[in-house]
Design a protein around this motif. Structure first.
Motif, PDB file in Angstrom:
ATOM      1  N   VAL A   1       0.807  -1.234   0.000  1.00 31.66           N
ATOM      2  CA  VAL A   1       0.000   0.000   0.000  1.00 31.66           C
ATOM      3  C   VAL A   1       0.833   1.273   0.000  1.00 31.66           C
ATOM      4  CG1 VAL A   1      -2.255  -0.684   0.833  1.00 31.66           C
ATOM      5  CG2 VAL A   1      -0.427  -0.330   2.473  1.00 31.66           C
ATOM      6  N   THR A   2       1.970   1.276   0.710  1.00 33.75           N
ATOM      7  CA  THR A   2       2.755   2.515   0.748  1.00 33.75           C
ATOM      8  C   THR A   2       3.354   2.801  -0.628  1.00 33.75           C
ATOM      9  OG1 THR A   2       4.727   1.354   1.517  1.00 33.75           O
ATOM     10  CG2 THR A   2       3.317   2.303   3.204  1.00 33.75           C
TER      11      THR A   2
ATOM     12  N   ALA B   1       0.554   3.954  -3.050  1.00 36.67           N
ATOM     13  CA  ALA B   1       0.252   5.379  -2.904  1.00 36.67           C
ATOM     14  C   ALA B   1       1.201   6.211  -3.760  1.00 36.67           C
ATOM     15  CB  ALA B   1       0.354   5.791  -1.434  1.00 36.67           C
TER      16      ALA B   1
ATOM     17  N   MET C   1     -12.768   0.914   6.952  1.00 33.53           N
ATOM     18  CA  MET C   1     -11.530   1.230   7.663  1.00 33.53           C
ATOM     19  C   MET C   1     -11.803   2.096   8.890  1.00 33.53           C
ATOM     20  SD  MET C   1      -8.598   0.007   6.757  1.00 33.53           S
ATOM     21  CE  MET C   1      -7.287   1.189   7.133  1.00 33.53           C
TER      22      MET C   1
ATOM     23  N   TYR D   1       5.221   4.403  11.548  1.00 34.79           N
ATOM     24  CA  TYR D   1       5.032   3.473  10.425  1.00 34.79           C
ATOM     25  C   TYR D   1       3.581   3.034  10.333  1.00 34.79           C
ATOM     26  CZ  TYR D   1       5.207  -0.581   7.424  1.00 34.79           C
ATOM     27  OH  TYR D   1       4.949  -1.468   6.424  1.00 34.79           O
TER      28      TYR D   1
ATOM     29  N   ALA E   1       1.597   5.796   8.806  1.00 37.92           N
ATOM     30  CA  ALA E   1       1.788   5.941   7.358  1.00 37.92           C
ATOM     31  C   ALA E   1       1.093   4.808   6.601  1.00 37.92           C
ATOM     32  CB  ALA E   1       3.275   5.949   7.030  1.00 37.92           C
ATOM     33  N   LEU E   2       1.198   3.600   7.151  1.00 37.23           N
ATOM     34  CA  LEU E   2       0.584   2.433   6.529  1.00 37.23           C
ATOM     35  C   LEU E   2      -0.929   2.618   6.435  1.00 37.23           C
ATOM     36  CD1 LEU E   2       1.569  -0.388   5.569  1.00 37.23           C
ATOM     37  CD2 LEU E   2       0.996  -1.259   7.832  1.00 37.23           C
ATOM     38  N   LEU E   3      -1.534   3.048   7.541  1.00 37.11           N
ATOM     39  CA  LEU E   3      -2.979   3.245   7.559  1.00 37.11           C
ATOM     40  C   LEU E   3      -3.397   4.357   6.603  1.00 37.11           C
ATOM     41  CD1 LEU E   3      -3.599   2.954  11.394  1.00 37.11           C
ATOM     42  CD2 LEU E   3      -4.454   1.390   9.653  1.00 37.11           C
TER      43      LEU E   3
ATOM     44  N   ALA F   1      -2.089   5.128   3.880  1.00 38.63           N
ATOM     45  CA  ALA F   1      -1.887   4.779   2.474  1.00 38.63           C
ATOM     46  C   ALA F   1      -3.030   3.949   1.910  1.00 38.63           C
ATOM     47  CB  ALA F   1      -0.567   4.021   2.311  1.00 38.63           C
TER      48      ALA F   1
END
Lengths: 329, 329
Positions: A192-193, A196, A266, B256, B259-261, B263
């Motif tokens: 996912v990162t 993006a 989410m 981290y 950022a993961l969430l 994305a």
């Protein structure tokens, strides 16, 4: 078509892709029509077997299965691509229309450096010398956000990470400034990162070059992120299409509704059970008669035995017999 | 934690790549590096992270499919770190695994009935005696009902089923011996969205009815949020954050996790979008992890201290544990 005030970049009409098999002709893509306007991002959504990838290959003229039968019309800037001689088609491909795939490894040769491969593409479509083409490759890799492009240019595909490889492939696709980019699940194999980062790159491409993009994906989240218009496919047909905000706010087809509901949220309250669609998508070999979604649909009734046409509802087109009653004229 | 069903203490798994004759000599890949984790009875612990972070390796070490390089694994309070195959065998029925790709984990030449009952024939029943034919047949019918497979499909082969149905077969097989813990490694990631929701529901129903504990390994964060009570986040071989799922998704402590969430593209119209944090670059190679905090090369909050001193996993309030010198409030 009402939106054809200015000529669309791509107009596909009544496209059918069938395969000869021992069980007769199997129709994988069934009378598909759509347009792509200049500078537009059209998302094509569907599950496995919906015909979304086959549609993109048809547009690129890349279906070379001897058992495939292709009918209908694919017009690019008003020019018919179906039946175009190979050499002519080859000029359109690369110069005008480019494609990126889910797996960059399958689109690159492992025995040459990425710089060599990009330069080859540049030289095939321009009059640049080898040195100029290589310089262009370095520039392109830099534009794609690759760190140290002058060093990376001499690396082989296997030496790069998945995200970097995807960038190299996008650089290759963009080397001739295509007006139309077809992206077939380009972020599905990525984290996912990294996804993006790539989505940001696609948006930048549209902004800087004014390119149109057909973005094929199964991920409604990615669609929500990037699309202007959405086309939902099921069993080789369009079941719904429309501008993104409309489609997400008031999905019209039970399949679109089901697809959106199947995704766990989410944020906010978690449902006790996810509202799943029963059954599985049909394979092209045993598609049901009538509405293709009928056997999995909770709203099925008698009139679903006839395959419904696309009904207009607001700015959306929905292929469901439930719509006419509720349609706002 | 005394109620832990499965526990890892300072667990490491290193792989040696290359041999004496490869350039630079053999290299050590630290796939899992000093992970401590506990799965309590009856809960679902979600394990998330990007590809290559070591989550699958950790899962395989925990069920002892891999030998462990360092640290300890305890199951039902018993140290199983160094048990041999023979000593592990009586424990296997209670410690099962469900894999990502059911088509590669099911023998294509065996019928469904044989596939599901194989564990019953291999392992002795209660009291150490072999199970009778009638007993096996009854159990087979129970299992097929439990996972939602029709009994008339008993004699079919795996290829005659869709992906979702095949995953049901894999789950029935894992359930055959009434396990107390199932490690599910990306068990829904290969499925279409509409089918994925069915299998998530199945996992949750089975837990309600049979009280099974899950370690649910996945890269899809919305799936993990739906299914797990607690979540652990891995990055480059270490656990960087653990916590109650709702708290962790709502207020991530580690940059981290945040950022993961951020994305994850959001599909649902009503959900507020998080402020997107686009991380720079790629995950560093686990062959050569950066010193200090392993995330510092990509962390937007990194400071001098992060480059030198590796942070330990510590309590940061609200039941969250984070390995960060400067966690979010």
């Amino acid at each position: 078509m009402p939106e054809a005030a200015d000529e669309p970049l791509l107009r596909v009409e009544d496209l059918c892709v069938s395969f000869r098999s021992e069980r007769g002709l199997l129709r994988a893509v069934d009378r598909l029509s759509f347009t792509v306007a200049p500078g537009e991002i059209l998302a094509v959504v569907g599950e496995s077997g919906s015909g979304k990838s086959l549609t993109s290959l048809a547009v690129m003229g890349l279906i070379d299965d001897p058992n495939a039968v292709l009918t209908g019309s694919i017009r690019y800037r008003g020019r018919e691509l179906v039946g175009l001689p190979r050499r002519e088609l080859r000029k359109v491909r690369g110069d005008e229309i480019a494609m990126i795939f889910q797996d960059p490894m399958s689109a690159m040769t492992p025995v040459y450096t990425i710089g060599w491969q990009i330069a080859e593409q540049v030289q095939a479509h321009s009059r640049l010398t080898r040195r100029q083409a290589r310089a262009r490759a370095v520039d392109l890799l830099g534009e794609m956000g690759m760190p140290n492009p002058a060093i990376q240019v001499d690396r082989y595909p296997h030496q790069l990470s998945g995200g970097m490889r995807q960038r190299a492939m996008i650089a290759m696709a963009l080397s001739c400034n295509p007006s139309l980019l077809i992206a077939d699940e380009p972020t599905t194999a990525l984290d996912v990162t990294v996804q993006a980062q790539i989505l940001r790159l696609v948006e930048q491409l549209r902004r800087d070059h004014g390119s149109s993009i057909v973005f094929i994906t199964h991920d409604m989240g990615v669609v929500a992120e990037i699309a202007d218009r959405v086309m939902v496919m099921y069993a080789g047909k369009v079941v719904e299409r429309g501008p993104k905000p409309d489609l997400f706010a008031t999905p019209g087809h039970p399949y679109t509704v089901g697809l959106l509901d199947s995704i766990p949220p989410m944020a906010g309250a978690k449902p006790r059970r996810l509202p799943a669609i029963p059954g599985a998508p049909p394979s092209p070999a045993d598609r049901p008669d009538g509405c293709p979604f009928g056997p999995r649909c909770a709203h099925r009734h008698d009139s679903c035995r006839v395959d419904p046409p696309l009904y207009r509802r607001g700015r959306q087109d929905v292929s469901c017999t439930l719509v006419p009653e509720g349609a706002d004229a | 934690m005394t109620a832990a069903l499965l526990e890892a203490e300072n667990l490491s798994k290193h792989f040696t790549l290359g041999g004496r004759f490869s350039p630079g000599g053999p290299q050590v890949l630290r796939a899992v590096d000093g992970v401590s984790l506990a799965v309590a009875r009856g809960e679902t612990l979600g394990l998330v992270g990007e590809s290559g972070c070591g989550k699958s390796t950790l899962g395989r070490c925990l069920v002892r499919l891999y030998d462990v390089s360092g640290g300890a694994v305890r199951f039902e309070g018993r140290d199983i770190t160094h048990l041999g195959e023979g000593a592990l065998r009586p424990l296997r029925p209670r410690l099962q695994m469900v894999f990502q790709d059911p088509s590669s984990s099911l023998n294509p030449r065996r019928r469904v009935a044989d596939l599901i009952t194989e564990p019953l024939r291999v392992h002795p029943g209660p009291g150490g005696r072999a199970r009778g034919r009638g007993e096996i047949r009854d159990r087979l019918h129970d299992l097929m009902d439990l996972v939602g497979l029709a009994r008339e499909h008993l004699d079919r082969y795996p290829h005659e089923f869709s992906g979702g149905q095949r995953q049901r077969i894999g789950i029935a097989r894992a359930l055959a011996l009434e396990p107390s813990l199932i490690v599910a490694d990306e068990s829904v990631s290969a499925l279409d969205v509409s089918v994925q929701a069915q299998i998530i529901n199945l996992f949750m129903d089975l837990q309600d009815r049979l009280g099974i504990t899950y370690l649910f390994i996945a890269h899809d964060l919305s799936v993990v949020r739906q299914i797990s009570t607690r979540t652990a986040v891995m990055y480059l071989g270490s656990v960087v954050e653990t916590g109650d799922t709702e708290t962790l998704f709502h207020r991530p402590a580690h940059p981290y996790t945040e950022a993961l969430l951020s994305a994850v593209p959001v599909a649902h119209a009503g959900e507020a979008r998080r402020r997107r944090i686009v991380l720079k670059g790629d995950v560093p190679s686990p062959l050569n992890p950066p010193p200090g905090c392993r995330f510092h090369t990509r962390c937007p909050k990194a400071q001098e201290r992060c480059r030198i001193e590796p942070p330990a996993l510590r309590d940061v309030g609200d039941g969250r544990m984070a390995a960060c010198h400067f966690p979010n409030e």
